[in-house]
Write a protein that holds these residues in place. Sequence first.
Motif, PDB file in Angstrom:
ATOM      1  N   PHE A   1       0.829  -1.196   0.000  1.00 33.17           N
ATOM      2  CA  PHE A   1       0.000   0.000   0.000  1.00 33.17           C
ATOM      3  C   PHE A   1       0.867   1.252   0.000  1.00 33.17           C
ATOM      4  O   PHE A   1       2.028   1.228   0.418  1.00 33.17           O
ATOM      5  CB  PHE A   1      -0.958   0.009   1.199  1.00 33.17           C
ATOM      6  CG  PHE A   1      -0.296  -0.030   2.547  1.00 33.17           C
ATOM      7  CD1 PHE A   1      -0.089   1.137   3.273  1.00 33.17           C
ATOM      8  CD2 PHE A   1       0.105  -1.235   3.106  1.00 33.17           C
ATOM      9  CE1 PHE A   1       0.507   1.107   4.513  1.00 33.17           C
ATOM     10  CE2 PHE A   1       0.711  -1.274   4.356  1.00 33.17           C
ATOM     11  CZ  PHE A   1       0.909  -0.103   5.064  1.00 33.17           C
ATOM     12  N   LYS A   2       0.274   2.330  -0.515  1.00 30.06           N
ATOM     13  CA  LYS A   2       0.952   3.619  -0.554  1.00 30.06           C
ATOM     14  C   LYS A   2       0.140   4.632   0.247  1.00 30.06           C
ATOM     15  O   LYS A   2      -1.083   4.557   0.292  1.00 30.06           O
ATOM     16  CB  LYS A   2       1.100   4.110  -1.997  1.00 30.06           C
ATOM     17  CG  LYS A   2       1.996   3.248  -2.861  1.00 30.06           C
ATOM     18  CD  LYS A   2       2.098   3.807  -4.275  1.00 30.06           C
ATOM     19  CE  LYS A   2       2.997   2.946  -5.159  1.00 30.06           C
ATOM     20  NZ  LYS A   2       3.091   3.486  -6.549  1.00 30.06           N
ATOM     21  N   THR A   3       0.854   5.568   0.847  1.00 33.94           N
ATOM     22  CA  THR A   3       0.200   6.638   1.598  1.00 33.94           C
ATOM     23  C   THR A   3       0.788   7.985   1.183  1.00 33.94           C
ATOM     24  O   THR A   3       1.831   8.055   0.512  1.00 33.94           O
ATOM     25  CB  THR A   3       0.399   6.480   3.123  1.00 33.94           C
ATOM     26  OG1 THR A   3       1.755   6.837   3.454  1.00 33.94           O
ATOM     27  CG2 THR A   3       0.106   5.066   3.577  1.00 33.94           C
ATOM     28  N   THR A   4       0.123   9.029   1.615  1.00 30.88           N
ATOM     29  CA  THR A   4       0.671  10.360   1.428  1.00 30.88           C
ATOM     30  C   THR A   4       1.923  10.503   2.283  1.00 30.88           C
ATOM     31  O   THR A   4       2.205   9.670   3.157  1.00 30.88           O
ATOM     32  CB  THR A   4      -0.354  11.423   1.847  1.00 30.88           C
ATOM     33  OG1 THR A   4      -0.806  11.127   3.191  1.00 30.88           O
ATOM     34  CG2 THR A   4      -1.556  11.419   0.907  1.00 30.88           C
ATOM     35  N   ARG A   5       2.667  11.565   2.052  1.00 32.94           N
ATOM     36  CA  ARG A   5       3.913  11.808   2.790  1.00 32.94           C
ATOM     37  C   ARG A   5       3.998  13.290   3.174  1.00 32.94           C
ATOM     38  O   ARG A   5       3.830  14.162   2.314  1.00 32.94           O
ATOM     39  CB  ARG A   5       5.120  11.435   1.930  1.00 32.94           C
ATOM     40  CG  ARG A   5       6.463  11.809   2.534  1.00 32.94           C
ATOM     41  CD  ARG A   5       7.605  11.488   1.583  1.00 32.94           C
ATOM     42  NE  ARG A   5       8.889  11.902   2.147  1.00 32.94           N
ATOM     43  CZ  ARG A   5      10.059  11.753   1.524  1.00 32.94           C
ATOM     44  NH1 ARG A   5      10.096  11.213   0.305  1.00 32.94           N
ATOM     45  NH2 ARG A   5      11.178  12.165   2.095  1.00 32.94           N
ATOM     46  N   ASP A   6       4.248  13.540   4.432  1.00 35.71           N
ATOM     47  CA  ASP A   6       4.471  14.918   4.868  1.00 35.71           C
ATOM     48  C   ASP A   6       5.770  15.434   4.264  1.00 35.71           C
ATOM     49  O   ASP A   6       6.769  14.703   4.211  1.00 35.71           O
ATOM     50  CB  ASP A   6       4.550  15.004   6.395  1.00 35.71           C
ATOM     51  CG  ASP A   6       3.190  14.841   7.060  1.00 35.71           C
ATOM     52  OD1 ASP A   6       2.173  15.036   6.366  1.00 35.71           O
ATOM     53  OD2 ASP A   6       3.157  14.520   8.265  1.00 35.71           O
ATOM     54  N   MET A   7       5.775  16.674   3.845  1.00 32.63           N
ATOM     55  CA  MET A   7       6.977  17.266   3.257  1.00 32.63           C
ATOM     56  C   MET A   7       8.144  17.256   4.230  1.00 32.63           C
ATOM     57  O   MET A   7       9.309  17.213   3.833  1.00 32.63           O
ATOM     58  CB  MET A   7       6.678  18.697   2.807  1.00 32.63           C
ATOM     59  CG  MET A   7       5.694  18.799   1.655  1.00 32.63           C
ATOM     60  SD  MET A   7       6.321  18.028   0.142  1.00 32.63           S
ATOM     61  CE  MET A   7       7.684  19.133  -0.240  1.00 32.63           C
ATOM     62  N   SER A   8       7.851  17.280   5.525  1.00 37.70           N
ATOM     63  CA  SER A   8       8.914  17.329   6.536  1.00 37.70           C
ATOM     64  C   SER A   8       9.493  15.951   6.875  1.00 37.70           C
ATOM     65  O   SER A   8      10.486  15.852   7.604  1.00 37.70           O
ATOM     66  CB  SER A   8       8.369  17.967   7.822  1.00 37.70           C
ATOM     67  OG  SER A   8       7.283  17.199   8.338  1.00 37.70           O
TER      68      SER A   8
END
Length: 257
Positions: free
Chosen positions: A22-29
């Motif tokens: 599965f893939k998820t979003t990623r925080d820029m930080s």
Amino acid sequence: MAAPAPQTVIEVRHWTDRLFSFKTTRDMSFRFENGQFVMIGLPVNGRPLLRAYSLVSANHEECLEFFSIKVPDGPLTSRLQQIKVGDHVLVGGKPTGTLVQAALTPGKRLYLVSTGTGIAPFLSVIKDPQVYERFEMVVLIHGCRFVKELEFGRLSVEAVRSDEYLSEIIGDRLIYYPTVTREEFVRKGRVTQLLESGTFAEETGLPLLNPAEDRVMICGSPAVLQDMCALMDRLGFEEGALSKPGSYVIEKAFVER
């Protein structure tokens, strides 16, 4: 430790009745080194239930990707395998792990030896341009029980080789060597046996493992870790760490639950 933050699931794919990704979003930080793992999980009874998962995605990619087994009675995976696009998964904020370049001394060839979902961190490593600056050749060995369990790794390698940017850097310097143990395939046998017997060297044309030139990363089941460490010791390899780089490293946090 940084508190886990919710990330949105953007893709789920079930490969077999035991494996899914599965893939998820990623925080820029969110920052990590290719080959590291992070704690991920779900809220259960109002508290986060977390396990260590290697990052399949490279640190230059916009999303986070994970590869997991399914354990029917597993505290986390029994729930995690039910996630759908739009759901939220908790992702810790402090990646760590020993499967990083800084834990190895310079060498000529980099061997990435994996079984099952242990291939996950190495799919991140083979997408790292710096790896190909440091090593002349990268060898990804993946052992599974059944042919179908190789599919995620095979397609991931194909995607790397066909990537517009990475393909120019990699050329023919990435070797992918899959094997299975429980059914007929073009290659059958345990990864340790294929390496120790010389079969791998015969089939690839590469020299036998040599601590003077080769560096090895290992991620897999406890049995594979034990056998590979024994082989490394017999061949004169020295285990490395960030505090003292060596000629091979292992990851003990490989998730089985």
